[in-house]
Write an enzyme that holds these catalytic residues in place. Structure first.
Site, PDB file in Angstrom:
ATOM      1  N   HIS A  90      38.633 -41.783 -11.104  1.00  0.00           N
ATOM      2  CA  HIS A  90      38.096 -40.466 -11.406  1.00  0.00           C
ATOM      3  C   HIS A  90      38.641 -39.437 -10.422  1.00  0.00           C
ATOM      4  O   HIS A  90      39.123 -39.772  -9.341  1.00  0.00           O
ATOM      5  CB  HIS A  90      36.578 -40.497 -11.350  1.00  0.00           C
ATOM      6  CG  HIS A  90      35.956 -41.268 -12.468  1.00  0.00           C
ATOM      7  ND1 HIS A  90      34.594 -41.423 -12.594  1.00  0.00           N
ATOM      8  CD2 HIS A  90      36.500 -41.926 -13.534  1.00  0.00           C
ATOM      9  CE1 HIS A  90      34.326 -42.140 -13.676  1.00  0.00           C
ATOM     10  NE2 HIS A  90      35.465 -42.454 -14.255  1.00  0.00           N
ATOM     11  N   GLU A 101      37.126 -37.416  -8.509  1.00  0.00           N
ATOM     12  CA  GLU A 101      36.440 -37.425  -7.216  1.00  0.00           C
ATOM     13  C   GLU A 101      37.016 -38.491  -6.288  1.00  0.00           C
ATOM     14  O   GLU A 101      37.103 -38.284  -5.074  1.00  0.00           O
ATOM     15  CB  GLU A 101      34.945 -37.669  -7.414  1.00  0.00           C
ATOM     16  CG  GLU A 101      34.231 -36.582  -8.196  1.00  0.00           C
ATOM     17  CD  GLU A 101      34.181 -36.848  -9.688  1.00  0.00           C
ATOM     18  OE1 GLU A 101      33.244 -36.385 -10.352  1.00  0.00           O
ATOM     19  OE2 GLU A 101      35.102 -37.537 -10.207  1.00  0.00           O
ATOM     20  N   CYS A 110      29.656 -38.290 -11.838  1.00  0.00           N
ATOM     21  CA  CYS A 110      28.882 -39.392 -12.410  1.00  0.00           C
ATOM     22  C   CYS A 110      28.194 -40.138 -11.264  1.00  0.00           C
ATOM     23  O   CYS A 110      28.501 -39.906 -10.087  1.00  0.00           O
ATOM     24  CB  CYS A 110      29.806 -40.326 -13.194  1.00  0.00           C
ATOM     25  SG  CYS A 110      30.970 -41.269 -12.161  1.00  0.00           S
ATOM     26  N   CYS A 145      30.643 -41.874  -8.760  1.00  0.00           N
ATOM     27  CA  CYS A 145      31.363 -40.947  -7.883  1.00  0.00           C
ATOM     28  C   CYS A 145      30.421 -40.266  -6.901  1.00  0.00           C
ATOM     29  O   CYS A 145      30.810 -39.991  -5.757  1.00  0.00           O
ATOM     30  CB  CYS A 145      32.100 -39.906  -8.721  1.00  0.00           C
ATOM     31  SG  CYS A 145      33.522 -40.594  -9.621  1.00  0.00           S
TER      32      CYS A 145
END
Length: 256
Positions: free
Chosen positions: A85, A87, A116, A119
Site C-alpha cells: 500500500h 502508506e 486501512c 496501514c
C-alpha cells in the site's frame, strides 16, 4: 483545469528541487515526480461518486518532511504498488533517509483515502520506533468508514498522537502547489468541494468521538463481522476497492 476531452492516463512530470549534497535527508537532493492535473483532480477529488467511465480511485500519498519552523527538506508522493500500500511505500522512503535522531522532524501527508487498519498499525509502530518524527495526515476521503475495524484504525492513529484530519480547500491548494505540474496556475476548487469536506469532516468527528465512548468500539459480534465482510465483498465486486494491490490503471475523469 485542462480540457476534459483530452484527459487520460498520463506519465508523471519530472521535477528536480534543491541541489544539495548527498548524505542525510537535510543534505540530500530532492528529486520527485509531479502529478498531472488530471491525476490530481481525479484521485484527490472528494466527491462521493465520479462520472463515467468508472475507473478505480486509488491511494496516493503526498508527503512533506521539514524541521520545525524550517524549510521543506524533502517532498514526494507514493501510490499503491503490487502487494504494498501507499502508506507502506511511504514508510520505506522515510526509513531509507537515515534521518538524524538528534533532531525533530515534522511530516505532513495528504492522502486520497484514509489508512486501512493494517496501514494504520504500521504507521503507529513506525512513529513509536522513531520518536523524533511527528506525523499529521490529511485525507481527502474516508475508506470503509462505516466498518468497525477501520474506525478502530483511525482511533489508534489519534491515540498515538498521529492526527488525522479531512482535507479542505487550504490542504487541496497546498497539495496542488507542491505536488502537481500546475503550469503556474492557481488552484481552482471544484464544485461543492467545501460541502463535501464538511460532510466528511463531520463523519470523521463522529468516528473519533467514539474514543471517549468505549462501549461503541467494543469488539463486534460474529454476525456484525460477517455483515461487514459481505459488504466489503460486494463493494470489491464493483471495483471500488482503492487498496486492492492488484488494481489496473484506471481511466481518469474530470474532477467536477
Amino acid at each position: 483545469m485542462s480540457d476534459p476531452g483530452s484527459w487520460g492516463t498520463e506519465e508523471p512530470v519530472s521535477s528536480r528541487a534543491g541541489a544539495l549534497p548527498r548524505g542525510r535527508a537535510e543534505e540530500r537532493r530532492n528529486t520527485m515526480n509531479l502529478l498531472t492535473e488530471n491525476t490530481f483532480c481525479y484521485q484527490f477529488g472528494n466527491q462521493h461518486k465520479v462520472k463515467e467511465p468508472n475507473g478505480r480511485r486509488k491511494t496516493y500519498l503526498c508527503y512533506q518532511l521539514k524541521l520545525p519552523d524550517g524549510p521543506t527538506l524533502n517532498k514526494d508522493y507514493t501510490k499503491n504498488k503490487k502487494k504494498r500500500h501507499a502508506e507502506i511505500c511511504f514508510i520505506d522512503k522515510i526509513s531509507s533517509m537515515d534521518l538524524d535522531k538528534t533532531k525533530r522532524y515534522e511530516i505532513t501527508c495528504f492522502i486520497t483515502w484514509s489508512p486501512c487498519p493494517f496501514c494504520a498499525k504500521k504507521l503507529v509502530d513506525f512513529i513509536k520506533d522513531h520518536p523524533h518524527l511527528s506525523l499529521q495526515i490529511f485525507a481527502s476521503r474516508l475508506y470503509f468508514h462505516w466498518i468497525w475495524g477501520y474506525q478502530v484504525g483511525l482511533h489508534h492513529l489519534w491515540e498515538s498522537n498521529i492526527r488525522v484530519s479531512v482535507m479542505r480547500e487550504p490542504e487541496f491548494a497546498d497539495c496542488w502547489e507542491n505536488f502537481v505540474d500546475n503550469q503556474g496556475k492557481a488552484f481552482k476548487p471544484w464544485e461543492k468541494l467545501t460541502e463535501y469536506s464538511t460532510r466528511i469532516g463531520l463523519r470523521l468527528g463522529r468516528i473519533l468521538g467514539k474514543i471517549h465512548r468505549p462501549n461503541l468500539v467494543s469488539e463486534p459480534s460474529s454476525e456484525c463481522i460477517q455483515d461487514e465482510r459481505d459488504c466489503v465483498d460486494a463493494i470489491r465486486n464493483l471495483s471500488l476497492d482503492a487498496h486492492d494491490p492488484l488494481y489496473e490503471e484506471g481511466t481518469q475523469d474530470e474532477c467536477s
